[in-house]
Write a protein that holds these residues in place. Structure first.
Motif, mmCIF file in Angstrom:
data_model
loop_
_atom_site.group_PDB
_atom_site.id
_atom_site.type_symbol
_atom_site.label_atom_id
_atom_site.label_comp_id
_atom_site.label_asym_id
_atom_site.label_seq_id
_atom_site.Cartn_x
_atom_site.Cartn_y
_atom_site.Cartn_z
ATOM 1 N N UNK A 195 0.860 -1.185 0.000
ATOM 2 C CA UNK A 195 0.000 0.000 0.000
ATOM 3 C C UNK A 195 0.893 1.231 0.000
ATOM 4 N N UNK A 196 0.835 1.985 -1.076
ATOM 5 C CA UNK A 196 1.612 3.216 -1.168
ATOM 6 C C UNK A 196 1.021 4.055 -2.284
ATOM 7 N N UNK A 197 0.868 5.344 -2.044
ATOM 8 C CA UNK A 197 0.332 6.208 -3.089
ATOM 9 C C UNK A 197 1.395 6.599 -4.109
ATOM 10 N N UNK B 253 -1.269 -4.749 -5.063
ATOM 11 C CA UNK B 253 -0.968 -3.337 -4.822
ATOM 12 C C UNK B 253 -2.233 -2.522 -4.633
ATOM 13 N N UNK B 254 -2.144 -1.547 -3.707
ATOM 14 C CA UNK B 254 -3.221 -0.584 -3.475
ATOM 15 C C UNK B 254 -2.603 0.801 -3.383
ATOM 16 N N UNK C 120 -7.865 3.009 1.945
ATOM 17 C CA UNK C 120 -9.254 2.667 1.623
ATOM 18 C C UNK C 120 -9.305 1.572 0.563
ATOM 19 N N UNK C 121 -8.498 1.707 -0.465
ATOM 20 C CA UNK C 121 -8.435 0.676 -1.509
ATOM 21 C C UNK C 121 -7.914 -0.637 -0.925
ATOM 22 N N UNK C 122 -6.956 -0.545 -0.017
ATOM 23 C CA UNK C 122 -6.393 -1.748 0.608
ATOM 24 C C UNK C 122 -7.445 -2.499 1.420
ATOM 25 N N UNK C 123 -8.269 -1.773 2.165
ATOM 26 C CA UNK C 123 -9.322 -2.438 2.943
ATOM 27 C C UNK C 123 -10.276 -3.197 2.027
ATOM 28 N N UNK C 124 -10.604 -2.606 0.887
ATOM 29 C CA UNK C 124 -11.458 -3.289 -0.094
ATOM 30 C C UNK C 124 -10.774 -4.551 -0.607
ATOM 31 N N UNK C 125 -9.502 -4.469 -0.913
ATOM 32 C CA UNK C 125 -8.764 -5.624 -1.419
ATOM 33 C C UNK C 125 -8.675 -6.729 -0.365
ATOM 34 N N UNK C 126 -8.485 -6.343 0.891
ATOM 35 C CA UNK C 126 -8.406 -7.329 1.974
ATOM 36 C C UNK C 126 -9.717 -8.107 2.125
ATOM 37 N N UNK D 26 -4.322 5.913 9.964
ATOM 38 C CA UNK D 26 -5.777 5.750 9.899
ATOM 39 C C UNK D 26 -6.137 4.361 9.369
ATOM 40 N N UNK D 27 -5.392 3.890 8.375
ATOM 41 C CA UNK D 27 -5.608 2.534 7.862
ATOM 42 C C UNK D 27 -5.437 1.517 8.988
#
Length: 173
Positions: A11-13, A35-36, A40-46, A67-68
């Motif tokens: 997870x990295x922007x 990759x996220x 927020x995208x990572x939580x969806x992927x998880x 926050x994640x």
């Protein structure tokens, strides 16, 4: 360790940082890298796939690493609150490290990244995983990294009460 069996979520922007981490992971044999762009995208992927280890940046927008972590560890909707998390950052001040630790991060890795540092942190979360602890205001890996055999102060955790009574019995013998 059988790196080829691991499912790792990066997870990295910053796209370039994800590429660098991906190359390091591929070089040690990891085949399943996801990759996220942010937390927020990572939580969806998880929610959609089994992940063994998360490697996340601290500074991201709109949902940063801290926050994640809070959502991952504490939200009732969290897809996997006990997944090991390695946090990376270029801002490794003591305050930020404590903030990450208190949010439930398993390991911390400062930039610039090295393959050795990544391997050491992965090994730490796999081979030397610390037990998880739940208190009124914390859920995550035990923040104590090693026992303190010569500590003679007050034991403050309820799980330490048994240890303190055992030690006092042994001292009286």
């Amino acid at each position: 360790m059988r790196y080829e069996l691991l499912n790792i979520l990066l997870i990295d922007d910053n796209h370039h940082m994800r590429v660098l981490l991906g190359e390091i992971l591929r070089a040690i044999g990891v085949r399943h890298i996801h990759e996220a762009n942010d937390g927020a995208e990572a939580l969806q992927m998880l929610r959609g796939m089994p992940i063994d280890i998360v490697i996340t940046d601290l500074a991201m927008q709109p949902l940063d690493g801290i926050d994640f972590m809070r959502l991952l560890r504490n939200s009732p909707e969290s897809p996997n609150p006990m997944v090991p998390v390695i946090m990376i950052t270029g801002h490794a001040t003591q305050r930020r490290i404590y903030e990450a630790r208190d949010a439930g991060v398993n390991e911390f890795l400062a930039k610039p990244l090295t393959a050795r540092g990544v391997v050491e942190r992965i090994s730490q979360v796999v081979d030397h995983a610390r037990p998880f602890v739940r208190t009124d205001d914390y859920f995550g890996p035990d923040r104590r990294r090693r026992p303190l055999p010569n500590y003679h102060g007050p034991w403050r955790r309820s799980s330490d009460a048994a240890r303190a009574s055992t030690e006092s019995e042994e001292a009286g013998s």
